[in-house]
Design a protein around this motif. Structure first.
Motif, PDB file in Angstrom:
ATOM      1  N   ASN A 253       0.832  -1.200   0.000  1.00  0.00           N
ATOM      2  CA  ASN A 253       0.000   0.000   0.000  1.00  0.00           C
ATOM      3  C   ASN A 253       0.875   1.262   0.000  1.00  0.00           C
TER       4      ASN A 253
ATOM      5  N   GLU B 143       3.335  -0.815   3.364  1.00  0.00           N
ATOM      6  CA  GLU B 143       3.027  -2.060   4.081  1.00  0.00           C
ATOM      7  C   GLU B 143       2.616  -3.133   3.080  1.00  0.00           C
ATOM      8  N   MET B 144       3.103  -4.370   3.297  1.00  0.00           N
ATOM      9  CA  MET B 144       2.653  -5.475   2.459  1.00  0.00           C
ATOM     10  C   MET B 144       1.334  -5.996   3.042  1.00  0.00           C
ATOM     11  N   VAL B 145       0.309  -6.016   2.196  1.00  0.00           N
ATOM     12  CA  VAL B 145      -1.035  -6.404   2.635  1.00  0.00           C
ATOM     13  C   VAL B 145      -1.508  -7.574   1.785  1.00  0.00           C
ATOM     14  N   ARG B 146      -2.169  -8.547   2.439  1.00  0.00           N
ATOM     15  CA  ARG B 146      -2.756  -9.665   1.697  1.00  0.00           C
ATOM     16  C   ARG B 146      -4.273  -9.548   1.725  1.00  0.00           C
TER      17      ARG B 146
ATOM     18  N   GLY C 269      -7.832 -12.039   0.300  1.00  0.00           N
ATOM     19  CA  GLY C 269      -8.210 -13.296  -0.331  1.00  0.00           C
ATOM     20  C   GLY C 269      -7.247 -14.384   0.076  1.00  0.00           C
TER      21      GLY C 269
ATOM     22  N   ARG D  31      -5.773 -18.605  -1.446  1.00  0.00           N
ATOM     23  CA  ARG D  31      -5.514 -19.540  -2.548  1.00  0.00           C
ATOM     24  C   ARG D  31      -6.617 -20.592  -2.630  1.00  0.00           C
TER      25      ARG D  31
ATOM     26  N   THR E 279     -13.909 -14.039   3.658  1.00  0.00           N
ATOM     27  CA  THR E 279     -13.362 -13.584   4.936  1.00  0.00           C
ATOM     28  C   THR E 279     -12.876 -12.144   4.829  1.00  0.00           C
ATOM     29  N   GLY E 280     -13.642 -11.228   5.374  1.00  0.00           N
ATOM     30  CA  GLY E 280     -13.234  -9.822   5.377  1.00  0.00           C
ATOM     31  C   GLY E 280     -13.595  -9.120   4.067  1.00  0.00           C
ATOM     32  N   LEU E 281     -13.254  -7.841   3.999  1.00  0.00           N
ATOM     33  CA  LEU E 281     -13.567  -7.069   2.792  1.00  0.00           C
ATOM     34  C   LEU E 281     -12.739  -7.588   1.618  1.00  0.00           C
ATOM     35  N   ASP E 282     -13.356  -7.604   0.444  1.00  0.00           N
ATOM     36  CA  ASP E 282     -12.708  -8.177  -0.744  1.00  0.00           C
ATOM     37  C   ASP E 282     -11.856  -7.111  -1.443  1.00  0.00           C
ATOM     38  N   LEU E 283     -10.628  -6.961  -0.951  1.00  0.00           N
ATOM     39  CA  LEU E 283      -9.742  -5.967  -1.566  1.00  0.00           C
ATOM     40  C   LEU E 283      -9.236  -6.430  -2.931  1.00  0.00           C
TER      41      LEU E 283
ATOM     42  N   LYS F 167     -11.066  -7.428  -5.405  1.00  0.00           N
ATOM     43  CA  LYS F 167     -11.892  -6.783  -6.431  1.00  0.00           C
ATOM     44  C   LYS F 167     -11.627  -5.284  -6.471  1.00  0.00           C
ATOM     45  N   LEU F 168     -11.350  -4.699  -5.326  1.00  0.00           N
ATOM     46  CA  LEU F 168     -11.059  -3.256  -5.314  1.00  0.00           C
ATOM     47  C   LEU F 168      -9.765  -2.960  -6.070  1.00  0.00           C
TER      48      LEU F 168
ATOM     49  N   LEU G  53      -5.786   3.924   1.268  1.00  0.00           N
ATOM     50  CA  LEU G  53      -4.763   3.014   0.740  1.00  0.00           C
ATOM     51  C   LEU G  53      -3.480   3.741   0.354  1.00  0.00           C
TER      52      LEU G  53
END
Lengths: 475, 392
Positions: B137, B141-144, B146, B148, B154-158, B160-161, B377
């Motif tokens: 971002n 920061e490294m963000v994951r 979704g 595999r 689980t959580g907001l679908d970044l 697709k964003l 972000l």
């Protein structure tokens, strides 16, 4: 037990005034504030949790929803959107100081267009209601959660609901074109439309599965699909879960994507057979239900291929349906699985992790060991094609210790799902149920990043503030 | 040419972004730069490329999942999939010839632009096949998001964003995609129809059939138009369905059957918009509308601009080539708005791209949320400034 945020005392103190204000915004019959009449709204499909709300409103139009949201926003009142209340993760669980905004009166189908293959419906139309409205032309709405008779499309959007047939047809997110929603500040906006891939940020994708935290969906434009010429199921029973898992790998590896590929373990087979008398083999450790689509000749060809593959794995039995009736009989036990388990045990928790499909034998073995350790029975159904596992943990709700053990057992299963490369929830959503497990899957800064996006939509954290994220101060 | 920063790994991306944040210096983000000329010119003196982050990191054919570092060239991924008889189902276009770019697209660039080809109409877009991402971002920061597995809420679908955000919200370092078996056979029905409206109706009829059409495209011909419907499956199924569909559509025009390599070559061309045969000086637009609105859009634009069109997605995607002028762009915007659709100015000289909205404007309430999401972000506006919209 999962904690709810403390209610705001000033809001509780103003309850009479707030109810009066809501009555001024909506018709009298759309505001529910008497304890007895609010009772049905205190819980959802996760019945272990109950909380009476401040009031319930049942708007009939998007404008009414927006009026309520603007009022709540201006007055710092929390809001909890609700569809049919079928969430298994507590997605519709109220708060003591929140207004529940129920969408069930928004149940009109606004447009059906077979040429453009879409339907525009209000949020309170049931999932099955969409298919019922288009099936006379051979069309259907693809995602088919087990609750499809009752659950509403607005809830499906918010939970990104799946179903038994999403291996081929995808989940809710893959079957949407557009939404109308009321933002947490009360603005009415449309995202997407009647067309594919609207240019710009993918609000449609972000909102889908956002669990009612980013806005209140009031209208949905869905894709409708022409159904296949026909479909037929077969049943394959094996001596071990590893063997069944290898058969699944071989089917997928051969280039066949069945429309459904369901796995049941021994306890589940026994429970379903006792309930449905579907003719399931009781000596099997694992059973697959495999469904294919097409003309009768195409079904035959695919089922022959699958039968050949299964035959390599020393099956106990292979039964191919020869008619729609026989297919229904094969499905009957699986579709009644939850009811069947309910017959053995009055209460059960339905878990919903996803795992890499290759990890199934290991995960089932570990779940078996946990079952022994906790002294609680468990039956497993598994969408084998996509890795979505539903362990049903049986317990006795009259015994608080039993419920506590079941919750702990469930949490341990979900931790295992994450450990082997999967996730906490495949289709039921985080809700309140799995909220406090989120740090198992995400690093603190990753949760902070997600919270920051919630804040971007809902700066005051008024909309469903107690779901998905462990309770901390908003960022 | 801007200064190029080419980290060899994710840690290098983090470091480069932290350095840019420290200096408050914006970065252009790209892979191999094959779509550098897409959307608006980026206002940045330095470019961060992910081309050093290359290679497939996980491929499980029986689990239908593949992960690759963002800078992995698309042909490398396609070759690995082909070895196991699998594919990226949304068949992203190869835009090299349209943009005159020498290097192939990277998988990160395909995801960041969410570009999908003809099969999108049936199987969904790239974003529908995106299972997980790792990205850095705007604070380094490294963000994951979704994972595999195929099903994950689980959580907001970044994912697709970030897909289709054109590198403005984060720098993708690794993506995980759902892959599918490639069909063993394909065939195409080419139908000679009287015109675009009749052609779109023929495509709709094909897509409303129970035969699993996986491509539905249309191009004006010397007289009338040609509509194409693709079938893909096991050979026996394709033969059966082609026969049934041919009989069902016979009344709509003369039907020719294209098989095997001929059918495959046709769809590669349609995927890459080759039949548009746009002259290098032409602008190219992609307009997304409901299919029944497409004939109106084509009539309004092709005739007025003297442009050439190609329709995909059952008529829902109109590719248009025409004069690279502001007036032509205004006509496109008006036509898209009149049909409540969307548009992208896909290719044009930089001065035109810099001067006009290359994507539809958003209503004020949504634009305000969008600005806050961008700030959540990329608070220091490091990534691809000006790429999607002019700075406010």
């Amino acid at each position: 037990m999962i904690a709810l945020p403390p209610p705001k005392p000033d809001i509780l103190a103003r309850r009479t005034e707030i109810v009066a204000a809501l009555l001024a915004l909506l018709p009298a019959d759309a505001v529910i504030h008497e304890t007895l009449r609010m009772r049905p709204y205190e819980t959802d499909g996760l019945t272990a949790y109950r909380q009476m709300p401040l009031a319930v409103v049942l708007p009939s139009t998007t404008e009414q929803v927006a009026a309520v949201v603007r009022y709540c926003h201006a007055n710092g009142i929390r809001m909890v959107p609700r569809g049919a209340g079928t969430s298994l993760s507590g997605g519709a669980l109220p708060l003591e100081d929140a207004v529940v905004i129920g969408l069930m009166r928004m149940n009109r189908i606004l447009e059906i267009d077979f040429e453009d293959r879409l339907a525009v419906v209000e949020a309170g139309v049931t999932n099955l209601g969409i298919t019922k409205a288009v099936e006379h032309e051979g069309f259907f709405y693809a995602p088919d959660p087990s609750s499809q008779l009752a659950c509403m499309i607005g809830g499906n959007v918010n939970m990104n609901s799946g179903g038994a047939h999403c291996l081929k047809y995808g989940v809710t997110a893959n079957n949407l074109l557009g939404l109308k929603l009321v933002t947490p500040e009360g603005d009415i906006v449309e995202v997407g439309g009647a067309h594919l891939d609207h240019a710009g940020y993918d609000w449609l994708g972000l909102l889908t599965g956002s669990e009612g935290m980013l806005g209140i969906v009031t209208e949905v434009t869905v894709r409708i699909l022409r159904g296949p010429e026909g479909a037929r199921a077969m049943l394959a029973a094996f001596k071990g879960t590893e063997i069944a898992g290898a058969a699944v790998d071989a089917i997928i590896g051969s280039g066949i994507i069945p429309v459904a590929l369901e796995f049941m373990d021994r306890p589940c087979i026994h429970a379903c057979e006792a309930f449905a008398h579907a003719g399931y083999p009781l000596d099997a450790e694992a059973m697959l239900i495999i469904e294919v689509e097409g003309s009768v000749a195409e079904q035959d060809a695919l089922l022959d291929r699958i039968k050949e593959i299964c035959a390599r794995f020393d099956p106990i039995s292979l039964k191919v349906a020869t008619s729609a009736e026989e297919s229904m009989a094969i499905w009957k036990g699986r579709k009644g699985a939850f009811g069947a388990v309910g017959r053995i045990s009055p209460d059960y928790l339905c878990m919903d992790g996803t795992i890499p499909t290759g990890e199934l034998p290991f995960v089932l073995k570990r779940i078996g060991e946990m079952s022994t350790a906790y002294g609680l029975q468990v039956a497993n159904v598994f969408h084998a094609g996509d890795g979505n596992l539903h362990p049903l943990i049986m317990f006795d709700a009259n015994d608080p210790d039993s419920f506590h053990k079941a919750e702990t057992f469930g949490a341990e299963i979900l931790r295992l799902c994450v450990e082997v490369g999967g996730c906490l929830t495949g289709e039921h959503g985080v809700g309140v149920e799995k909220r406090d497990l989120m740090p198992v899957q995400f690093q603190p800064h990753e949760l902070t990043q997600q919270r920051a996006i919630k804040t971007a939509f809902d700066p005051a954290w008024l909309l469903n503030p107690h779901k998905v994220f462990p309770l901390t101060e908003p960022v | 040419m801007t200064d190029l920063i080419a980290p060899a790994d994710e840690a290098g991306v983090v470091e480069a972004i932290r350095a840019a944040v420290a200096m408050r210096e914006p970065l252009a983000i790209e892979g191999h730069g094959s779509k550098r000329a897409l959307l608006r010119p980026v206002q940045a003196a330095r470019t961060l490329t992910t081309r050093g982050l290359s290679g497939i990191t996980l491929y499980k054919p029986t689990e239908l999942v593949l992960s690759a570092r963002a800078g992995t060239p698309l042909p490398e991924i396609e070759a690995a999939l082909a070895e196991h008889g699998q594919m990226l189902a949304p068949e992203p276009p190869d835009t090299r010839s349209l943009f005159g770019a020498p290097d192939p697209a990277t998988i990160g660039g395909i995801v960041a632009t969410n570009l999908s080809g003809p099969r999108r109409i049936t199987v969904g877009a790239i974003r529908d096949h995106l299972l997980g991402i790792r990205f850095v971002n705007g604070v380094g920061e490294m963000v994951r998001s979704g994972g595999r597995v195929l099903k994950n809420v689980t959580g907001l679908d970044l994912c697709k964003l970030l897909a289709g955000s054109h590198g403005t919200l984060g720098v993708l370092t690794e993506v995980t995609l759902k892959v599918l078996p490639a069909a063993r056979a394909s065939a195409t029905l080419a139908i000679a129809v009287p015109g675009v409206a009749a052609g779109v109706r023929a495509l709709s009829a094909g897509l409303a059939s129970p035969y699993g059409v996986t491509g539905a495209a249309l191009a004006p011909a010397a007289s009338g138009a040609t509509a194409w419907l693709r079938l893909e499956d096991f050979p026996d199924s394709v033969a059966y369905r082609a026969g049934r569909l041919r009989a069902d559509l016979a009344a709509r025009g003369d039907v020719t059957l294209l098989e095997g390599a001929e059918s495959e070559a046709l769809w590669r061309g349609l995927r890459d918009a080759a039949p548009l045969a746009a002259a290098p000086e032409d602008a190219i637009w992609r307009i997304s509308v409901r299919p029944s609105a497409a004939p109106g859009v084509v009539a309004a634009l092709a005739d007025a601009l003297g442009g050439r069109v190609l329709l995909d997605w059952g008529g829902g995607l109109v590719w248009l080539a025409g004069p690279a002028t502001a007036a032509a762009h205004v006509a496109v915007m008006q036509a898209a708005a009149a049909s409540r659709g969307s548009f992208t100015l896909f290719r044009a000289p930089a001065p035109l791209r810099a001067a006009v909205p290359v994507l539809p404007e958003e209503p004020a309430a949504l634009a305000a949320i969008g600005a806050r999401v961008k700030a959540a972000l990329d608070p220091h506006q490091i990534f691809n400034p000006g790429r999607m919209r002019a700075a406010a």
